[in-house]
Design a protein around this motif. Structure first.
Motif, PDB file in Angstrom:
ATOM      1  N   GLU A 181      30.323 -73.871  10.888  1.00  0.00           N
ATOM      2  CA  GLU A 181      30.520 -74.629   9.654  1.00  0.00           C
ATOM      3  C   GLU A 181      30.478 -73.648   8.487  1.00  0.00           C
ATOM      4  N   GLY A 182      31.219 -73.966   7.435  1.00  0.00           N
ATOM      5  CA  GLY A 182      31.280 -73.087   6.271  1.00  0.00           C
ATOM      6  C   GLY A 182      29.936 -72.789   5.656  1.00  0.00           C
ATOM      7  N   ARG A 183      28.995 -73.729   5.762  1.00  0.00           N
ATOM      8  CA  ARG A 183      27.672 -73.526   5.164  1.00  0.00           C
ATOM      9  C   ARG A 183      26.807 -72.565   5.985  1.00  0.00           C
ATOM     10  N   GLN A 184      27.248 -72.238   7.196  1.00  0.00           N
ATOM     11  CA  GLN A 184      26.468 -71.368   8.071  1.00  0.00           C
ATOM     12  C   GLN A 184      26.811 -69.888   7.911  1.00  0.00           C
ATOM     13  N   LEU A 185      27.934 -69.613   7.303  1.00  0.00           N
ATOM     14  CA  LEU A 185      28.403 -68.235   7.201  1.00  0.00           C
ATOM     15  C   LEU A 185      28.671 -67.908   5.734  1.00  0.00           C
ATOM     16  N   HIS A 186      28.141 -66.775   5.298  1.00  0.00           N
ATOM     17  CA  HIS A 186      28.276 -66.346   3.905  1.00  0.00           C
ATOM     18  C   HIS A 186      28.675 -64.886   3.837  1.00  0.00           C
ATOM     19  N   VAL A 187      29.330 -64.546   2.759  1.00  0.00           N
ATOM     20  CA  VAL A 187      29.687 -63.160   2.491  1.00  0.00           C
ATOM     21  C   VAL A 187      29.107 -62.797   1.133  1.00  0.00           C
ATOM     22  N   THR A 188      28.365 -61.708   1.093  1.00  0.00           N
ATOM     23  CA  THR A 188      27.896 -61.149  -0.166  1.00  0.00           C
ATOM     24  C   THR A 188      28.798 -59.973  -0.482  1.00  0.00           C
ATOM     25  N   TYR A 189      29.479 -60.074  -1.610  1.00  0.00           N
ATOM     26  CA  TYR A 189      30.345 -58.998  -2.074  1.00  0.00           C
ATOM     27  C   TYR A 189      29.521 -58.062  -2.938  1.00  0.00           C
ATOM     28  N   PHE A 190      29.707 -56.764  -2.720  1.00  0.00           N
ATOM     29  CA  PHE A 190      29.017 -55.746  -3.511  1.00  0.00           C
ATOM     30  C   PHE A 190      30.027 -55.027  -4.394  1.00  0.00           C
ATOM     31  N   SER A 191      29.571 -54.568  -5.543  1.00  0.00           N
ATOM     32  CA  SER A 191      30.441 -53.849  -6.468  1.00  0.00           C
ATOM     33  C   SER A 191      30.736 -52.427  -5.999  1.00  0.00           C
ATOM     34  N   ALA A 192      29.966 -51.934  -5.058  1.00  0.00           N
ATOM     35  CA  ALA A 192      30.136 -50.569  -4.547  1.00  0.00           C
ATOM     36  C   ALA A 192      29.714 -50.559  -3.077  1.00  0.00           C
ATOM     37  N   PRO A 193      30.070 -49.519  -2.355  1.00  0.00           N
ATOM     38  CA  PRO A 193      29.648 -49.435  -0.955  1.00  0.00           C
ATOM     39  C   PRO A 193      28.119 -49.400  -0.838  1.00  0.00           C
ATOM     40  N   VAL A 194      27.625 -50.019   0.204  1.00  0.00           N
ATOM     41  CA  VAL A 194      26.199 -49.946   0.550  1.00  0.00           C
ATOM     42  C   VAL A 194      26.119 -49.480   2.001  1.00  0.00           C
ATOM     43  N   ASP A 195      25.052 -48.750   2.317  1.00  0.00           N
ATOM     44  CA  ASP A 195      24.929 -48.287   3.691  1.00  0.00           C
ATOM     45  C   ASP A 195      23.755 -48.966   4.380  1.00  0.00           C
ATOM     46  N   ALA A 196      23.687 -48.793   5.666  1.00  0.00           N
ATOM     47  CA  ALA A 196      22.672 -49.454   6.483  1.00  0.00           C
ATOM     48  C   ALA A 196      21.256 -49.032   6.100  1.00  0.00           C
ATOM     49  N   ASP A 197      21.088 -47.829   5.566  1.00  0.00           N
ATOM     50  CA  ASP A 197      19.753 -47.362   5.172  1.00  0.00           C
ATOM     51  C   ASP A 197      19.099 -48.293   4.161  1.00  0.00           C
ATOM     52  N   ARG A 198      19.890 -48.915   3.322  1.00  0.00           N
ATOM     53  CA  ARG A 198      19.385 -49.831   2.303  1.00  0.00           C
ATOM     54  C   ARG A 198      18.622 -50.991   2.950  1.00  0.00           C
ATOM     55  N   PHE A 199      19.016 -51.373   4.151  1.00  0.00           N
ATOM     56  CA  PHE A 199      18.450 -52.547   4.819  1.00  0.00           C
ATOM     57  C   PHE A 199      17.610 -52.175   6.049  1.00  0.00           C
ATOM     58  N   ALA A 200      17.314 -50.894   6.211  1.00  0.00           N
ATOM     59  CA  ALA A 200      16.624 -50.404   7.406  1.00  0.00           C
ATOM     60  C   ALA A 200      15.233 -50.999   7.594  1.00  0.00           C
ATOM     61  N   GLU A 201      14.543 -51.347   6.513  1.00  0.00           N
ATOM     62  CA  GLU A 201      13.178 -51.864   6.612  1.00  0.00           C
ATOM     63  C   GLU A 201      13.108 -53.304   7.107  1.00  0.00           C
ATOM     64  N   ILE A 202      14.239 -53.972   7.211  1.00  0.00           N
ATOM     65  CA  ILE A 202      14.244 -55.372   7.630  1.00  0.00           C
ATOM     66  C   ILE A 202      14.079 -55.468   9.144  1.00  0.00           C
ATOM     67  N   ASP A 203      13.090 -56.232   9.560  1.00  0.00           N
ATOM     68  CA  ASP A 203      12.871 -56.491  10.985  1.00  0.00           C
ATOM     69  C   ASP A 203      13.823 -57.619  11.392  1.00  0.00           C
ATOM     70  N   ARG A 204      14.985 -57.243  11.842  1.00  0.00           N
ATOM     71  CA  ARG A 204      16.027 -58.223  12.134  1.00  0.00           C
ATOM     72  C   ARG A 204      15.590 -59.253  13.173  1.00  0.00           C
ATOM     73  N   ALA A 205      14.829 -58.836  14.164  1.00  0.00           N
ATOM     74  CA  ALA A 205      14.382 -59.751  15.216  1.00  0.00           C
ATOM     75  C   ALA A 205      13.496 -60.863  14.659  1.00  0.00           C
ATOM     76  N   ALA A 206      12.779 -60.580  13.588  1.00  0.00           N
ATOM     77  CA  ALA A 206      11.875 -61.567  12.996  1.00  0.00           C
ATOM     78  C   ALA A 206      12.626 -62.736  12.376  1.00  0.00           C
ATOM     79  N   TYR A 207      13.907 -62.570  12.106  1.00  0.00           N
ATOM     80  CA  TYR A 207      14.686 -63.616  11.434  1.00  0.00           C
ATOM     81  C   TYR A 207      15.640 -64.363  12.359  1.00  0.00           C
ATOM     82  N   LEU A 208      15.720 -63.956  13.608  1.00  0.00           N
ATOM     83  CA  LEU A 208      16.641 -64.634  14.537  1.00  0.00           C
ATOM     84  C   LEU A 208      16.376 -66.127  14.585  1.00  0.00           C
ATOM     85  N   PRO A 209      17.379 -66.975  14.666  1.00  0.00           N
ATOM     86  CA  PRO A 209      18.761 -66.658  15.011  1.00  0.00           C
ATOM     87  C   PRO A 209      19.612 -66.220  13.819  1.00  0.00           C
TER      88      PRO A 209
END
Length: 182
Positions: A99-127
């Motif tokens: 559903e459209g409400r389940q998927l979002h895109v955040t547009y950035f004004s410049a490139p961002v790399d994975a290091d910016r988000f490295a501290e996030i424990d992705r498993a803690a937020y699943l699904p």
């Protein structure tokens, strides 16, 4: 050569005093010399054509005109049809199945790399999940953005330092591709 763009305005018409009527926005954009100006919804996106300038210049001109006309600063990202289409096609999640409400895109004004988000424990937020793309972050939030703990974490100022970030649900992403391609 005329190019079709979408202007994404951050944080307008979502409560508070930062109101920009879409009819006034369209007129303002036409006064800047843009053609084919159309707005979509009330939450800050417009499609237009221009035969001059690059995305950053166009965004800066529009932001300056909005501040002059309405008396407050608004962050603006401008992207052309080819980019918007490529972003939709590169979605790492099964957009057609969601559903459209389940998927979002955040547009950035410049490139961002994975290091910016490295501290996030992705498993803690699943699904819930996110993936990075070309100046975007794709967010899968099965219960919607309003209930998403991951979206809340991703919106923290330190993660978006030095970039403009503005999010759209998948329905809006698809509609902007359609509108800029027409």
């Amino acid at each position: 050569m005329t190019t079709t763009y979408a202007a994404l305005l951050r944080g307008i018409n979502v409560g508070g005093s930062r109101k920009v009527p879409m009819a006034d926005l369209r007129t303002l954009m036409e006064d800047l010399g843009h053609g084919g100006v159309r707005s979509y919804l009330q939450s800050g996106q417009a499609v237009f054509t221009a035969d001059h300038g690059d995305e950053e210049t166009l965004a800066g001109e529009l932001a300056g005109a909005i501040e002059k006309r309405f008396g407050f600063a608004v962050d603006v990202i401008v992207r052309d049809h080819a980019y918007l289409k490529a972003i939709a096609e590169a979605c790492p999640f099964p957009a057609a199945e969601l559903e459209g409400r389940q998927l979002h895109v955040t547009y950035f004004s410049a490139p961002v790399d994975a290091d910016r988000f490295a501290e996030i424990d992705r498993a803690a937020y699943l699904p819930e999940e996110f993936r990075l793309g070309d100046r975007v972050l794709y967010l899968y939030a099965p219960n919607g953005l309003g209930r998403s703990k991951l979206a809340e974490h991703l919106s923290k100022p330190r993660l978006n330092k030095d970039v403009i970030a503005t999010s759209r649900n998948w329905n809006t992403v698809v509609k902007l591709v359609e509108m800029t391609g027409a």
